[in-house]
Design a protein around this motif. Structure first.
Motif, mmCIF file in Angstrom:
data_model
loop_
_atom_site.group_PDB
_atom_site.id
_atom_site.type_symbol
_atom_site.label_atom_id
_atom_site.label_comp_id
_atom_site.label_asym_id
_atom_site.label_seq_id
_atom_site.Cartn_x
_atom_site.Cartn_y
_atom_site.Cartn_z
ATOM 1 N N GLU A 120 2.517 6.454 -16.960
ATOM 2 C CA GLU A 120 1.992 5.462 -16.010
ATOM 3 C C GLU A 120 3.074 4.515 -15.481
ATOM 4 O O GLU A 120 3.003 4.041 -14.342
ATOM 5 N N ARG A 121 4.092 4.234 -16.308
ATOM 6 C CA ARG A 121 5.070 3.227 -15.911
ATOM 7 C C ARG A 121 5.890 3.646 -14.701
ATOM 8 O O ARG A 121 6.206 2.820 -13.840
ATOM 9 N N ASN B 235 3.615 3.410 -11.598
ATOM 10 C CA ASN B 235 3.492 2.016 -11.139
ATOM 11 C C ASN B 235 4.692 1.586 -10.307
ATOM 12 O O ASN B 235 4.566 0.755 -9.415
ATOM 13 N N ARG B 236 5.864 2.137 -10.629
ATOM 14 C CA ARG B 236 7.075 1.695 -9.947
ATOM 15 C C ARG B 236 7.323 2.386 -8.613
ATOM 16 O O ARG B 236 7.951 1.815 -7.732
#
Ligand code: 6GU
Length: 248
Positions: free
Chosen positions: A121-122, A125-126
């Motif tokens: 997910e990280r 998100n970016r």
């Protein structure tokens, strides 16, 4: 327009997009399709890009770092611009003709294809600006959806279809389905081509085609009619058509 596809299966994309109309558009320079292998950005000897999910559960998850490095590499290759990044996911907004038309105005577009159970997910998100699905069913990966999008977007790019108006009188233009088409011979299995098409009378042909578009949309996709631009004449025709069906 330039498509950049982040994928674990670059040959799948380049092979398929190199055929037919997209293939011709690539050769003519109207579009480019650059498939970049996320695995080339693995940071370990075994070229692994997936790992077990924290918290447990079935399947594997694509790691953030190789996806992020792949994205950075693409951005560097296009002068550090930051194009829109479409993540192919069944959780996204459902792709449609209006989205194809809107995206066809971008100079560069990055398509991110996931595999396994998902992507960390990280990194999503970016980098992700748009989450897009191609319909309510689950596929094994984002490659087919990415190719569906590239096909639909490309045909809205100027020059790709040659005949510049053949994409304007088509299904979904104006939220109507397209009228039926016929070609030689005049009689197939006992069925004649509709007389009006043989008449050479262009006003009558246009009228007939409009009416067939209205009929088809009414029969197969009545939901589209709410957003169609209908004239008083169209509405009158549809009412007459609806009544004729009730009486059958
Ligand atoms: Cl965009 N990806 C995957 N994996 N499955 C899908 C989809 C996308 N759209 C519908 N099903």
């Amino acid at each position: 327009m330039n498509f950049h596809v982040m994928t674990l299966f670059p040959e799948m994309i380049e092979r398929a997009m190199g055929e037919s109309i997209t293939g011709r558009a690539i050769k003519a320079g109207h579009i480019s399709v650059n498939a970049v292998n996320i695995r080339d950005f693995a940071n370990n000897k075994h070229n692994r890009v997936d790992d077990y999910p924290y918290g447990g559960g079935a399947g594997m998850v694509m790691q953030a770092e190789p996806v992020y490095q792949c994205y950075e590499s693409i951005c560097r290759s296009i002068g550090n611009s930051r194009p829109r990044v479409v993540f192919m996911t069944p959780q996204g907004r459902t792709f449609n003709q209006q989205m194809a038309e809107e995206l066809s105005r971008e100079e560069d577009l990055i398509l991110l294809c996931g595999h396994y159970e998902g992507i960390d997910e990280r990194v999503l998100n970016r980098i992700v600006t748009d989450n897009v699905s191609i319909g309510d069913y689950v596929l094994t990966g984002g490659e087919l959806p990415a190719m569906v999008m590239i096909d639909a977007i490309s045909r809205k790019v100027s020059g790709v279809l040659g005949n510049d108006d053949s994409s304007e009188i088509e299904t979904f233009y104006d939220n109507l389905l397209e009228y039926p088409q016929y070609t030689r011979p005049e009689v197939f299995d006992g069925e004649r081509v509709p007389d009006v098409l043989m008449s050479g009378h262009h006003a009558n042909i246009d009228k007939w085609r409009r009416e067939k578009s209205l009929e088809r949309t009414y029969d197969f996709r009545p939901d589209l009619l709410e957003n169609a631009n209908l004239t008083d004449k169209d509405l009158a025709y549809l009412e007459k058509y609806a009544r004729s069906k009730e009486n059958n």
